[in-house]
Design a protein around this motif. Structure first.
Motif, PDB file in Angstrom:
ATOM      1  N   LEU A 130      25.029  35.785  37.468  1.00 60.81           N
ATOM      2  CA  LEU A 130      25.756  35.483  36.241  1.00 60.81           C
ATOM      3  C   LEU A 130      24.911  34.739  35.208  1.00 60.81           C
ATOM      4  N   CYS A 131      23.941  33.968  35.659  1.00 56.22           N
ATOM      5  CA  CYS A 131      23.159  33.139  34.754  1.00 56.22           C
ATOM      6  C   CYS A 131      22.295  33.994  33.832  1.00 56.22           C
ATOM      7  N   ASP A 132      22.619  33.963  32.552  1.00 56.41           N
ATOM      8  CA  ASP A 132      21.926  34.801  31.571  1.00 56.41           C
ATOM      9  C   ASP A 132      20.961  33.961  30.739  1.00 56.41           C
ATOM     10  N   THR A 147      10.049  41.670  46.302  1.00 58.74           N
ATOM     11  CA  THR A 147      10.582  42.797  47.064  1.00 58.74           C
ATOM     12  C   THR A 147      11.374  42.326  48.287  1.00 58.74           C
ATOM     13  N   ASP A 148      10.963  41.210  48.870  1.00 64.48           N
ATOM     14  CA  ASP A 148      11.716  40.644  50.001  1.00 64.48           C
ATOM     15  C   ASP A 148      13.099  40.184  49.545  1.00 64.48           C
ATOM     16  N   PHE A 149      13.167  39.551  48.365  1.00 65.18           N
ATOM     17  CA  PHE A 149      14.454  39.093  47.827  1.00 65.18           C
ATOM     18  C   PHE A 149      15.376  40.287  47.574  1.00 65.18           C
ATOM     19  N   ILE A 150      14.818  41.344  47.008  1.00 68.93           N
ATOM     20  CA  ILE A 150      15.615  42.543  46.707  1.00 68.93           C
ATOM     21  C   ILE A 150      16.090  43.207  48.000  1.00 68.93           C
ATOM     22  N   PRO A 207      22.841  48.871  44.010  1.00 68.85           N
ATOM     23  CA  PRO A 207      22.111  48.650  42.757  1.00 68.85           C
ATOM     24  C   PRO A 207      21.541  47.236  42.681  1.00 68.85           C
ATOM     25  N   VAL A 208      20.329  47.141  42.211  1.00 70.81           N
ATOM     26  CA  VAL A 208      19.671  45.836  42.094  1.00 70.81           C
ATOM     27  C   VAL A 208      20.157  45.126  40.838  1.00 70.81           C
ATOM     28  N   ASN A 209      20.558  43.875  40.989  1.00 69.92           N
ATOM     29  CA  ASN A 209      20.916  43.058  39.833  1.00 69.92           C
ATOM     30  C   ASN A 209      19.651  42.320  39.392  1.00 69.92           C
ATOM     31  N   SER A 262      15.386  38.076  38.251  1.00 70.13           N
ATOM     32  CA  SER A 262      14.699  37.313  37.205  1.00 70.13           C
ATOM     33  C   SER A 262      14.870  35.808  37.408  1.00 70.13           C
ATOM     34  N   ASN A 263      16.077  35.392  37.771  1.00 69.21           N
ATOM     35  CA  ASN A 263      16.323  33.969  37.992  1.00 69.21           C
ATOM     36  C   ASN A 263      15.613  33.469  39.245  1.00 69.21           C
ATOM     37  N   TYR A 264      15.604  34.286  40.286  1.00 69.51           N
ATOM     38  CA  TYR A 264      14.937  33.893  41.530  1.00 69.51           C
ATOM     39  C   TYR A 264      13.429  33.738  41.314  1.00 69.51           C
TER      40      TYR A 264
END
Length: 257
Positions: A54-56, A80-83, A92-94, A99-101
């Motif tokens: 949610l954090c934009d 890639t590990d996070f995904i 679907p990848v958010n 980006s935040n991670y």
């Protein structure tokens, strides 16, 4: 110090959930210099991944521009590990969460992930960059390394040929240079390897040069002399018997088709 009350909706401005999460993130970042995702998600009562989705917030994030001198597989593998952990299979990848991670701008994360999956966009800007490096004398292997850690020389060469496949006249000087390169390898390497050898040494390769080099190889006097000295049956019998194709026979006998 952020308190739980900071999470309460701003009813006056009709603040949305995304806006509230983003506001909390900005306030945390401005007060602490970084964002503790565990802390802010607990503060709002949201799941950590949901909060990151949610954090934009794009301010203060780093850019990620591929550079072969500074590229780190550690960063790439971290992403890639996070995904893989949070968006397995066909989910679907958010990229906002990614980006935040990573704390890297979202557009750069999308580009990085696509590149690491082997998805490379051959835009006009990329083709022009390849053309510029070729004009400077660089080989396709070097250029591939400048574009992506996963591209090979053949990938760049093929893409460049596809995008520049136009019949443009070549100068007599270019014809002479190409013919000299062909002469250098004819009889020294198998006929099927001559074109690739010439291509790897040429500094101005194009579709038109490819066509000229191919025709020059096909009609080269060396192969004509070899063909004259051969027994015709030696060539035709295996083909008629279905043992070899024309191309296979030519490759075995080192002659043109």
């Amino acid at each position: 110090m952020l308190q739980a009350s900071d999470w309460r909706p701003n009813t006056v401005s009709n603040e949305s959930k995304v806006e509230m999460v983003t506001r909390v993130c900005k306030e945390e970042y401005m007060s602490a210099g970084c964002i503790d995702w565990v802390k802010v998600s607990k503060l709002t009562g949201l799941d950590q991944l949901e909060f990151m989705e949610l954090c934009d917030m794009e301010d203060y994030k780093s850019q990620w521009i591929y550079d072969p001198k500074t590229f780190s597989w550690d960063d790439a593998n971290r992403m890639t590990d996070f995904i893989a952990a949070n968006y397995p299979g066909t989910l679907p990848v958010n990229y906002r969460a990614v980006s935040n991670y990573m704390w890297i701008k979202i557009g750069d994360c999308i580009h990085m992930h696509n590149m690491l999956q082997g998805k490379f966009r051959w835009t006009n800007a990329v083709i022009n960059r390849i053309a510029q490096m070729r004009s400077q004398g660089h080989k396709f292997r070097y250029i591939a390394n400048q574009l992506s850690p996963l591209l090979g020389a053949s990938d760049v060469s093929s893409a460049y040929s596809r995008h520049t496949r136009v019949h443009t006249p070549i100068s007599e000087e270019e014809k002479q240079r190409t013919a000299e390169l062909v002469d250098k390898y004819v009889g020294k390497v198998p006929v099927k390897e001559v074109l690739q050898k010439v291509k790897s040494e040429s500094t101005s390769w194009s579709y038109s040069v490819t066509r000229f080099a191919g025709r020059y190889i096909q009609t080269h006097s060396y192969y004509k002399k070899r063909l004259v000295g051969m027994d015709l049956a030696e060539i035709t019998d295996p083909i008629l018997a279905g043992k070899l194709t024309v191309r296979q026979a030519a490759a075995e006998l080192d002659i043109t088709t």
